[in-house]
Design a protein around this motif. Structure first.
Motif, PDB file in Angstrom:
ATOM      1  N   THR A  48      37.852  47.020  36.506  1.00 24.07           N
ATOM      2  CA  THR A  48      38.711  46.328  35.549  1.00 24.07           C
ATOM      3  C   THR A  48      37.934  45.967  34.291  1.00 24.07           C
ATOM      4  O   THR A  48      36.702  45.991  34.279  1.00 24.07           O
ATOM      5  CB  THR A  48      39.284  45.022  36.152  1.00 24.07           C
ATOM      6  OG1 THR A  48      38.196  44.181  36.551  1.00 24.07           O
ATOM      7  CG2 THR A  48      40.161  45.307  37.353  1.00 24.07           C
ATOM      8  N   ALA A  59      44.471  44.783  33.133  1.00 27.45           N
ATOM      9  CA  ALA A  59      44.795  45.573  34.315  1.00 27.45           C
ATOM     10  C   ALA A  59      45.928  46.560  34.071  1.00 27.45           C
ATOM     11  O   ALA A  59      46.027  47.574  34.770  1.00 27.45           O
ATOM     12  CB  ALA A  59      45.155  44.646  35.486  1.00 27.45           C
ATOM     13  N   HIS A  63      44.920  50.103  35.663  1.00 31.56           N
ATOM     14  CA  HIS A  63      45.564  50.367  36.943  1.00 31.56           C
ATOM     15  C   HIS A  63      47.009  50.826  36.753  1.00 31.56           C
ATOM     16  O   HIS A  63      47.715  50.309  35.877  1.00 31.56           O
ATOM     17  CB  HIS A  63      45.544  49.124  37.838  1.00 31.56           C
ATOM     18  CG  HIS A  63      44.190  48.818  38.398  1.00 31.56           C
ATOM     19  ND1 HIS A  63      43.176  48.291  37.628  1.00 31.56           N
ATOM     20  CD2 HIS A  63      43.681  48.979  39.643  1.00 31.56           C
ATOM     21  CE1 HIS A  63      42.088  48.138  38.379  1.00 31.56           C
ATOM     22  NE2 HIS A  63      42.376  48.546  39.608  1.00 31.56           N
ATOM     23  N   LEU A  67      47.352  44.609  38.787  1.00 35.85           N
ATOM     24  CA  LEU A  67      46.781  43.658  39.744  1.00 35.85           C
ATOM     25  C   LEU A  67      47.307  42.248  39.505  1.00 35.85           C
ATOM     26  O   LEU A  67      47.502  41.828  38.371  1.00 35.85           O
ATOM     27  CB  LEU A  67      45.259  43.670  39.626  1.00 35.85           C
ATOM     28  CG  LEU A  67      44.584  45.027  39.866  1.00 35.85           C
ATOM     29  CD1 LEU A  67      43.104  44.925  39.548  1.00 35.85           C
ATOM     30  CD2 LEU A  67      44.804  45.485  41.295  1.00 35.85           C
ATOM     31  N   PRO A  71      43.885  39.407  43.434  1.00 33.29           N
ATOM     32  CA  PRO A  71      42.926  40.515  43.361  1.00 33.29           C
ATOM     33  C   PRO A  71      41.958  40.393  42.187  1.00 33.29           C
ATOM     34  O   PRO A  71      40.780  40.732  42.315  1.00 33.29           O
ATOM     35  CB  PRO A  71      43.830  41.745  43.209  1.00 33.29           C
ATOM     36  CG  PRO A  71      45.124  41.338  43.806  1.00 33.29           C
ATOM     37  CD  PRO A  71      45.271  39.886  43.455  1.00 33.29           C
TER      38      PRO A  71
END
Length: 325
Positions: A48, A59, A63, A67, A71
């Motif tokens: 991250t 994030a 991702h 997240l 997390p």
């Protein structure tokens, strides 16, 4: 501000009227692309990106599945005792799907083109595990990109980070950057595409054809060369696809290599009966202006990603003959 992109797609070249519903929902779509960010003095914690000044994680850029608080908090605690390494600049192009041939070629490389356009950095930041993935190291070598690898026991402090977004939501493609992948990699062909290629999944761990031998006998009879993508380097696959007139393959990563076929050539995807959701290669062929053909084949399960197939030989032969007319 996010950019909205609209895409319209052509129907398959050999569409049967009764199959139209399989493609209907993919003929037109809109998706959002997050803005590219030029961040200064940020930390890379595991997988991250964190800005201490703003107390903010990014994030949504790092991702696919964003997240939550817990997390992210765990990552802070886990990374706190690690040693730090400072770097001047770098480009972030990955997410949790990136260690996969399809996603590396169709997600990460478009993000790389976007990042390089900024003229701030020519260095990709990747976790150490990526240097053990041959298609990653080979493709970056072809591009003369020297990646900076970091390992799990350290954090990075980056003075200038180009944080790229995904250029399209899966299973869509950003036409500009997808076509740039072809333009950057494809060699200058000495003659027009002429090869007829069938990519076998005989050596693959899953998604095989029960009647593979019969398929191979049929395509050989029709003048097709049988290849196993696992045995070829990235450069060999690029060069082969640049010379390919027709590519035939069961749904799988080998179809990703249509990226390197010249516009106007033919792709035949051996699909699962009744699957209207797994459209990534239909969408990719449209983005690349390739002629898309298909056959429907009986899978052991409805889940195309996990099933093995019995290929409909008659349907396949009909499509192969159609392309000879």
């Amino acid at each position: 501000m996010a950019q909205e992109i609209s895409v319209k797609r052509d129907l398959p070249e050999n569409l049967s009227s009764q199959d139209r519903e399989l493609f209907e929902d993919s003929l037109q779509t809109n998706f959002l692309v997050l803005p590219l960010l030029h961040l200064k003095k940020v930390a890379i914690l595991q997988d991250t990106v964190f800005c201490p000044k703003k107390l903010k994680f990014y994030a949504t850029h790092t991702h696919v599945n964003s997240l939550g608080f817990l997390p992210l908090a765990k990552r802070v605690v886990h990374c706190f005792p690690k040693k730090w390494r400072k770097i001047d600049h770098g480009i972030w192009i990955k997410d949790e799907w990136s260690a996969n041939y399809f996603h590396w070629m169709t997600d990460c490389l478009p993000r790389l083109w976007m990042g390089l356009e900024q003229g701030i950095s020519d260095r990709v930041i990747l976790h150490d595990s990526f240097q053990h993935i041959p298609y990653v190291t080979q493709s970056l070598k072809l591009l003369q990109i020297n990646p900076l690898y970091y390992h799990s026991k350290e954090n990075l402090w980056v003075e200038n980070l180009i944080l790229t977004p995904r250029t399209a939501t899966f299973p869509n493609f950003n036409i500009k950057y997808t076509r740039k992948t072809r333009a950057v990699f494809s060699p200058k062909a000495s003659k027009p595409p002429h090869k007829k290629i069938y990519v076998s999944r005989k050596l693959a761990p899953k998604r095989k054809a029960h009647n593979e031998l019969d398929v191979e006998l049929l395509v050989r009879k029709k003048g097709y060369e049988i290849i196993y993508a696992e045995k070829l380097s990235v450069k060999q696959q690029i060069d082969l696809m640049a010379e390919t007139k027709t590519l035939v393959a069961l749904h799988g990563a080998a179809l990703t290599n249509m990226l390197f076929m010249q516009e106007g050539q033919n792709v035949i995807e051996l699909r699962n009966i009744g699957d209207s959701e797994t459209q990534c290669y239909f969408n990719l062929a449209n983005a690349l202006k390739l002629n898309y053909f298909y056959t429907l084949n009986q899978g052991d399960f409805h889940d195309t990603i996990m099933t093995d197939f019995t290929i409909d030989l008659q349907a396949l032969e009909e499509v192969l003959d159609l392309l000879e007319k």
